[in-house]
Design a protein around this motif. Structure first.
Motif, PDB file in Angstrom:
ATOM      1  N   GLY A 201     -92.129  26.718  18.302  1.00 18.24           N
ATOM      2  CA  GLY A 201     -91.267  25.851  19.108  1.00 18.24           C
ATOM      3  C   GLY A 201     -91.969  24.552  19.450  1.00 18.24           C
ATOM      4  N   VAL A 202     -91.345  23.782  20.319  1.00 20.60           N
ATOM      5  CA  VAL A 202     -91.826  22.453  20.655  1.00 20.60           C
ATOM      6  C   VAL A 202     -93.116  22.499  21.483  1.00 20.60           C
ATOM      7  CG1 VAL A 202     -90.369  22.284  22.714  1.00 20.60           C
ATOM      8  CG2 VAL A 202     -91.109  20.206  21.574  1.00 20.60           C
ATOM      9  N   SER A 203     -93.312  23.616  22.201  1.00  9.19           N
ATOM     10  CA  SER A 203     -94.519  23.800  23.010  1.00  9.19           C
ATOM     11  C   SER A 203     -94.708  25.312  23.178  1.00  9.19           C
ATOM     12  CB  SER A 203     -94.354  23.099  24.365  1.00  9.19           C
ATOM     13  OG  SER A 203     -93.142  23.522  24.970  1.00  9.19           O
ATOM     14  N   PRO A 204     -95.851  25.771  23.702  1.00 10.92           N
ATOM     15  CA  PRO A 204     -96.050  27.226  23.794  1.00 10.92           C
ATOM     16  C   PRO A 204     -94.924  27.896  24.589  1.00 10.92           C
ATOM     17  CG  PRO A 204     -98.102  26.079  24.209  1.00 10.92           C
ATOM     18  CD  PRO A 204     -97.033  25.021  24.157  1.00 10.92           C
ATOM     19  N   GLY A 205     -94.310  28.906  24.009  1.00  9.92           N
ATOM     20  CA  GLY A 205     -93.248  29.647  24.697  1.00  9.92           C
ATOM     21  C   GLY A 205     -91.858  29.121  24.425  1.00  9.92           C
ATOM     22  N   ALA A 206     -91.725  27.932  23.821  1.00 13.78           N
ATOM     23  CA  ALA A 206     -90.397  27.366  23.563  1.00 13.78           C
ATOM     24  C   ALA A 206     -89.767  28.036  22.340  1.00 13.78           C
ATOM     25  CB  ALA A 206     -90.490  25.862  23.352  1.00 13.78           C
ATOM     26  N   GLU A 207     -88.449  28.123  22.362  1.00 11.05           N
ATOM     27  CA  GLU A 207     -87.682  28.799  21.310  1.00 11.05           C
ATOM     28  C   GLU A 207     -88.045  28.309  19.900  1.00 11.05           C
ATOM     29  OE1 GLU A 207     -83.504  27.973  21.652  1.00 11.05           O
ATOM     30  OE2 GLU A 207     -82.939  29.446  20.131  1.00 11.05           O
ATOM     31  N   SER A 208     -88.070  29.223  18.954  1.00 10.37           N
ATOM     32  CA  SER A 208     -88.321  28.855  17.555  1.00 10.37           C
ATOM     33  C   SER A 208     -87.203  27.955  17.052  1.00 10.37           C
ATOM     34  CB  SER A 208     -88.378  30.107  16.681  1.00 10.37           C
ATOM     35  OG  SER A 208     -89.456  30.906  17.065  1.00 10.37           O
ATOM     36  N   HIS A 209     -87.593  26.933  16.295  1.00 15.93           N
ATOM     37  CA  HIS A 209     -86.627  25.941  15.847  1.00 15.93           C
ATOM     38  C   HIS A 209     -87.110  25.442  14.485  1.00 15.93           C
ATOM     39  CE1 HIS A 209     -84.669  22.048  15.539  1.00 15.93           C
ATOM     40  NE2 HIS A 209     -83.862  22.390  16.531  1.00 15.93           N
ATOM     41  N   SER A 210     -86.224  25.425  13.490  1.00 13.28           N
ATOM     42  CA  SER A 210     -86.649  25.103  12.123  1.00 13.28           C
ATOM     43  C   SER A 210     -87.343  23.746  12.020  1.00 13.28           C
ATOM     44  CB  SER A 210     -85.452  25.105  11.181  1.00 13.28           C
ATOM     45  OG  SER A 210     -84.767  26.302  11.279  1.00 13.28           O
ATOM     46  N   GLY A 211     -86.874  22.767  12.780  1.00 14.55           N
ATOM     47  CA  GLY A 211     -87.487  21.443  12.726  1.00 14.55           C
ATOM     48  C   GLY A 211     -88.923  21.493  13.228  1.00 14.55           C
ATOM     49  N   GLN A 212     -89.134  22.227  14.312  1.00 18.59           N
ATOM     50  CA  GLN A 212     -90.486  22.353  14.867  1.00 18.59           C
ATOM     51  C   GLN A 212     -91.365  23.172  13.939  1.00 18.59           C
ATOM     52  OE1 GLN A 212     -91.227  20.610  17.416  1.00 18.59           O
ATOM     53  NE2 GLN A 212     -89.179  20.089  18.135  1.00 18.59           N
ATOM     54  N   ILE A 213     -90.769  24.160  13.266  1.00 17.94           N
ATOM     55  CA  ILE A 213     -91.545  24.982  12.328  1.00 17.94           C
ATOM     56  C   ILE A 213     -92.063  24.102  11.187  1.00 17.94           C
ATOM     57  CG2 ILE A 213     -91.373  26.844  10.613  1.00 17.94           C
ATOM     58  CD1 ILE A 213     -89.394  28.201  12.579  1.00 17.94           C
ATOM     59  N   PHE A 214     -91.177  23.246  10.673  1.00 15.77           N
ATOM     60  CA  PHE A 214     -91.612  22.309   9.632  1.00 15.77           C
ATOM     61  C   PHE A 214     -92.810  21.503  10.136  1.00 15.77           C
ATOM     62  CE2 PHE A 214     -91.587  17.800   8.574  1.00 15.77           C
ATOM     63  CZ  PHE A 214     -91.914  17.850   7.226  1.00 15.77           C
ATOM     64  N   ALA A 215     -92.679  20.932  11.336  1.00 14.13           N
ATOM     65  CA  ALA A 215     -93.740  20.078  11.874  1.00 14.13           C
ATOM     66  C   ALA A 215     -95.046  20.862  11.995  1.00 14.13           C
ATOM     67  CB  ALA A 215     -93.323  19.517  13.233  1.00 14.13           C
ATOM     68  N   CYS A 216     -94.969  22.090  12.501  1.00 13.38           N
ATOM     69  CA  CYS A 216     -96.191  22.886  12.695  1.00 13.38           C
ATOM     70  C   CYS A 216     -96.822  23.254  11.357  1.00 13.38           C
ATOM     71  CB  CYS A 216     -95.866  24.146  13.502  1.00 13.38           C
ATOM     72  SG  CYS A 216     -95.462  23.782  15.220  1.00 13.38           S
ATOM     73  N   LEU A 217     -96.011  23.700  10.402  1.00 11.39           N
ATOM     74  CA  LEU A 217     -96.572  24.100   9.104  1.00 11.39           C
ATOM     75  C   LEU A 217     -97.159  22.902   8.371  1.00 11.39           C
ATOM     76  CD1 LEU A 217     -94.018  26.672   7.628  1.00 11.39           C
ATOM     77  CD2 LEU A 217     -96.083  27.092   8.961  1.00 11.39           C
ATOM     78  N   ALA A 218     -96.480  21.761   8.461  1.00 14.93           N
ATOM     79  CA  ALA A 218     -96.974  20.584   7.752  1.00 14.93           C
ATOM     80  C   ALA A 218     -98.299  20.127   8.375  1.00 14.93           C
ATOM     81  CB  ALA A 218     -95.939  19.464   7.786  1.00 14.93           C
ATOM     82  N   ALA A 219     -98.387  20.175   9.705  1.00 22.37           N
ATOM     83  CA  ALA A 219     -99.634  19.791  10.369  1.00 22.37           C
ATOM     84  C   ALA A 219    -100.753  20.756   9.954  1.00 22.37           C
ATOM     85  CB  ALA A 219     -99.447  19.796  11.881  1.00 22.37           C
ATOM     86  N   LEU A 220    -100.432  22.052   9.925  1.00 22.58           N
ATOM     87  CA  LEU A 220    -101.447  23.037   9.519  1.00 22.58           C
ATOM     88  C   LEU A 220    -101.860  22.810   8.063  1.00 22.58           C
ATOM     89  CD1 LEU A 220    -100.031  26.287  11.201  1.00 22.58           C
ATOM     90  CD2 LEU A 220    -102.111  25.045  11.844  1.00 22.58           C
ATOM     91  N   SER A 221    -100.906  22.432   7.207  1.00 22.68           N
ATOM     92  CA  SER A 221    -101.237  22.180   5.803  1.00 22.68           C
ATOM     93  C   SER A 221    -102.192  21.006   5.687  1.00 22.68           C
ATOM     94  CB  SER A 221     -99.976  21.870   4.989  1.00 22.68           C
ATOM     95  OG  SER A 221     -99.055  22.915   5.100  1.00 22.68           O
ATOM     96  N   ILE A 222    -101.926  19.942   6.452  1.00 27.29           N
ATOM     97  CA  ILE A 222    -102.802  18.767   6.402  1.00 27.29           C
ATOM     98  C   ILE A 222    -104.201  19.143   6.891  1.00 27.29           C
ATOM     99  CG2 ILE A 222    -103.214  16.476   7.398  1.00 27.29           C
ATOM    100  CD1 ILE A 222    -100.110  16.151   7.423  1.00 27.29           C
ATOM    101  N   ALA A 223    -104.227  20.009   7.906  1.00 29.63           N
ATOM    102  CA  ALA A 223    -105.514  20.430   8.454  1.00 29.63           C
ATOM    103  C   ALA A 223    -106.185  21.480   7.568  1.00 29.63           C
ATOM    104  CB  ALA A 223    -105.311  20.983   9.869  1.00 29.63           C
TER     105      ALA A 223
END
Lengths: 351, 447
Positions: A201-223
């Motif tokens: 989600g957008v912050s710890p504990g926030a609902e799962s959301h496909s847009g936020q999932i994209f952002a998190c996975l892409a950031a992890l991929s870059i890292a």
């Protein structure tokens, strides 16, 4: 690039059995966007102008028409949006914001304009140092990282969001300046946003959301830390986003929307599970969302087209290997070819 | 002196009478277009060869006008040309009418009546001009770093026209704090803006800044903090009445729960109320998980949402399981409570098998294949059972469940279910099953 919606409506004419991509119409539609200055909506969307240019230009690159917008004018416009602190505003004279800065960097990357940024970009003086070109932009971005939590704020006023974190890492990596920020801390923050259902989600504990999932996975991929993801659990949640009509939604029990063709499908690609959804049904859904005559894509069949959905509809089709499209990169939402030029030929080998 | 030929004289005014009325603006523009090219129309109807010599000459002039060919001629020839145009009163052809596009409501502008179109143009120009002017004014004030009451007026005005401008919000909050303005009054105003702009997220960040300051001002006054929590929650209820899945509101709410320590103050009851209204509201399920499993009263600090937490009391786990079971009965094909159940079991370190009987309520499969039809009321229950059976080592039953899912009950994801079947064969574990994880772990450590 204007974000004025319409004039066309998606799927308003009878489509042939075999769905075609109206490449010519889409190119024309995107080219026409900046000529609509006499419409109110053009001015109401001024705060998204640089984002709009990125969406339009990406779509054109993926349609194999990278020169459909004049290169020099594009570079001139982007540079005219740069603020005194090194970041980019949405339009000339606007305050810098992280989201318009990443668009500015992505656009310059696509048109091979970093050299011009070096030559003509703003010179920024901070703490006795003097920075120019890429480094001036990089310093601005690095200044937005919260050094206690690892996340990024959108501007100097402090709003935090996993989207910002991704945007920060995206632009810094394109500039070759990731070392200016604490990447490990950023990774820890994303890991703390993982939810019980496998999503983010957008912050710890926030609902799962496909847009936020994209952002998190892409950031992890870059890292380089996609290993922190529970790929099977997340893959299951993501694949459940496909509805009977073939499209994808952003959260359970929500309507399908073309932009999620990108957020969900790119996420599945990053964890190597795109084959868990029905690709043929998804491309058929995306194609039904285009206006085959006037060009452009809408969120759903019958709605008004706009450049945001046009970009992500075409990017979604490219992920699905649709014929005639340039290959898109799931992490950056830019052509793979461009990333190989910027990040080196070895980029993407570990996909 | 002859007029300079490079500039076209003004179009001859159209005869004022009779004032024809057209049903739509597109018709009016088309009629004006046709009136402006009478010789082209004449040539098209009679055929060029049947025109009189004079008509032919006029037709040629009209075509030169329309194509703009005359612009490349020498000045003297241009002068001759324009003299004829004037003496013969040949009208200047109008450009072909363009599609007028659609308005913000998606209606074709061309279908407006001419009177409506006039109004539409005026309104568009007014707002555009006004917005441009006020923004320019605000930028000047910002450049001078002025923080005065008129900034509040000006930003209120701009926000009423366009609430999505982040710079305007930023400058407004800076000014509010610089002026020490009343924060409760500002919150009151923001409430209305938020209700009118459901998709805007800048408002919620603005609100966060305001409440942050209010909390600092109030200090440790418990009563006042409680009041603040109550009024914020009451306002969120208004927002949820409009859209109970509004992502910005829910994120703000989680921030507020942490900020004001609202863990035990009606949050669970509120989630229940919303789920009674719509049991498929995934946002309410997510919030419930957050308040139950992040509550610092009993949760282990730093325990992640995806991890087992030994600190959760059994009665809380039981309560959450019973609650989700009831929701599954209410809408068996709703994936939210099934996801929730798995999350609760994980937190409590309980096995899926402990709910095998419950999940079995939704699935009847004949003992042997081919002995009658199965009865599946929920694909999620079937999925749950597949994992529970894998956990018990009943691989064949699990495999049959997964096959049914891929072939019949969830065909769109056949590749996923096939992968699950392959996983079952390779390590005997189900997805997320405790036993499966043990086996994988054992492999990793070389046992």
């Amino acid at each position: 690039m204007a974000l004025v919606s319409g004039p066309g409506r998606a799927g308003s004419s009878v489509l042939p059995d075999e769905l075609q991509l109206a490449i010519q119409a889409h190119v024309k539609y995107i080219q026409s966007l900046d000529t609509r200055r006499d419409e109110l909506e053009y001015w109401l969307t001024e705060h998204l102008r640089l984002n709009g240019l990125y969406w339009g230009l990406t779509a054109l690159h993926l349609l194999n028409r990278p020169s459909a917008l004049p290169r020099q004018e594009t570079i001139d416009f982007v540079l005219s949006c740069q603020a005194e602190n090194g970041g980019f505003g949405a339009a000339p004279g606007h305050d810098a914001h992280l989201l318009s800065t990443v668009s500015g960097v992505q656009i310059l990357g696509m048109v091979d304009g970093f050299e011009e940024l070096e030559k003509r970009g703003k010179v920024v003086k901070v703490g006795g140092g003097e920075y120019r070109g890429k480094e001036a932009v990089g310093r601005y971005l690095a200044g937005l990282q919260n050094r206690e939590t690892g996340t990024f704020t959108g501007d100097e006023w402090g709003e935090e969001d996993t989207r910002f974190l991704y945007a920060g890492l995206n632009a810094l990596s394109l500039l070759g300046l990731l070392e200016l920020v604490d990447v490990d801390l950023a990774v820890d923050y994303i890991v703390s946003c993982a939810n019980f259902d496998g999503g983010y989600g957008v912050s710890p504990g926030a609902e799962s959301h496909s847009g936020q999932i994209f952002a998190c996975l892409a950031a992890l991929s870059i890292a380089g830390r996609i290993d922190t993801v529970d790929k099977d659990k997340l893959g299951q949640w993501l694949s459940e986003r496909q509805v009977d009509a073939g499209g994808l939604n952003g959260r359970p029990e929500k309507m399908e929307d073309v932009c999620y063709s990108w957020w969900v499908a790119s996420s599945l690609t990053m964890i190597g599970r795109l084959h868990w959804i029905d690709g043929a049904k998804l491309s058929a859904f995306i194609l039904k969302c285009q206006d085959p005559e006037g060009g452009g894509f809408a969120d759903r069949p019958g709605d008004m087209v706009d450049v945001f959905h046009t970009c992500f509809g075409i990017a979604g089709l490219s992920l699905l290997d649709f014929e005639g499209l340039e290959e898109v990169d799931a992490v950056y939402c830019m052509p793979k070819k461009v990333l190989e030029r910027i990040l080196g030929p070895r980029y993407g080998e570990n996909d | 002196m002859a007029p300079k030929g490079s500039k076209a004289p003004k179009a001859r005014p159209k005869p004022p009478d009779p004032p024809k009325e057209y049903p739509t603006i597109a018709d009016e523009l088309l009629a004006a277009y046709q009136e402006s090219r009478p010789y082209q129309t004449l040539a098209a109807s009679k055929g060029i060869q049947n025109l009189t010599a004079n008509e032919k000459a006029c037709y040629a002039h009209a075509v030169f006008l329309e194509t703009g060919a005359w612009r490349s001629w020498p000045a003297a020839t241009q002068n001759e040309f324009w003299k004829t145009i004037q003496s013969e009163k040949i009208p200047i052809p109008l450009p072909k009418p363009q599609d007028l596009g659609r308005d913000t409501r998606g209606i074709e502008v061309g279908k407006y009546t001419p009177a409506e179109f006039k109004l539409y143009l005026r309104r568009e120009r007014e707002i555009e001009g006004l917005l441009g002017k006020t923004m320019g004014y605000l930028r000047a004030i910002m450049a001078a770093k002025e923080h005065s009451p008129r900034v509040l007026e000006l930003t209120e005005h701009i926000i009423s026209m366009n609430a999505a401008h982040y710079t305007v919000w930023l400058y407004r909050s800076q000014t509010l704090l610089a002026l020490n303005s009343s924060i409760p009054a500002e919150l009151e105003w923001v409430n209305n803006v938020a209700l009118d702009n459901q998709k805007n997220y800048q408002i919620w960040h603005h609100r966060q800044i305001l409440v942050e300051h209010l909390v600092q001002d109030v200090g440790s006054d418990e009563g006042k903090l409680r009041e603040l929590g109550k009024s914020e929650v009451a306002f969120m209820k208004e927002m949820f009445d409009e859209d109970a899945k509004n992502y910005h509101v829910w994120s703000y709410r989680q921030w507020l729960v942490r900020k004001l320590d609202l863990w035990q103050k009606g949050e669970i009851e509120d989630c229940e109320r919303l789920l009674r209204e719509d049991v498929r509201n995934n946002s309410a399920w997510a919030h419930r998980f957050f308040v139950v499993f992040s509550n610092p009263r009993y949760c282990t600090e730093g325990s992640k949402a995806t991890e087992f937490d030994g600190g959760i009391p059994d009665e809380i786990l039981d309560r959450e399981i019973e609650f989700s079971k009831a929701a599954c009965f209410e809408a068996p094909q709703n994936q939210s409570p099934w996801n929730y159940l798995r999350g609760v079991l994980k937190k409590g370190g309980r096995k899926l098998v402990s709910l095998e009987c419950f999940a079995g309520e939704f699935v009847k499969i004949p003992e042997k294949e081919g002995e009658g039809e199965e009865d599946v009321k929920s694909s999620h229950a079937l999925d749950f059972l597949a994992d529970a059976w894998a956990e018990k080592g009943e691989r064949e039953k699990a495999d049959r469940a997964l096959r049914l899912l891929g072939d019949k009950y969830d065909r769109i994801r056949k590749n996923y279910w096939d992968w699950r079947r392959a996983l079952l064969k390779s390590d005997g574990g189900g997805l997320g099953g405790i036993e499966g994880q043990f086996v994988v772990g054992a492999k990793l450590f070389g046992h």
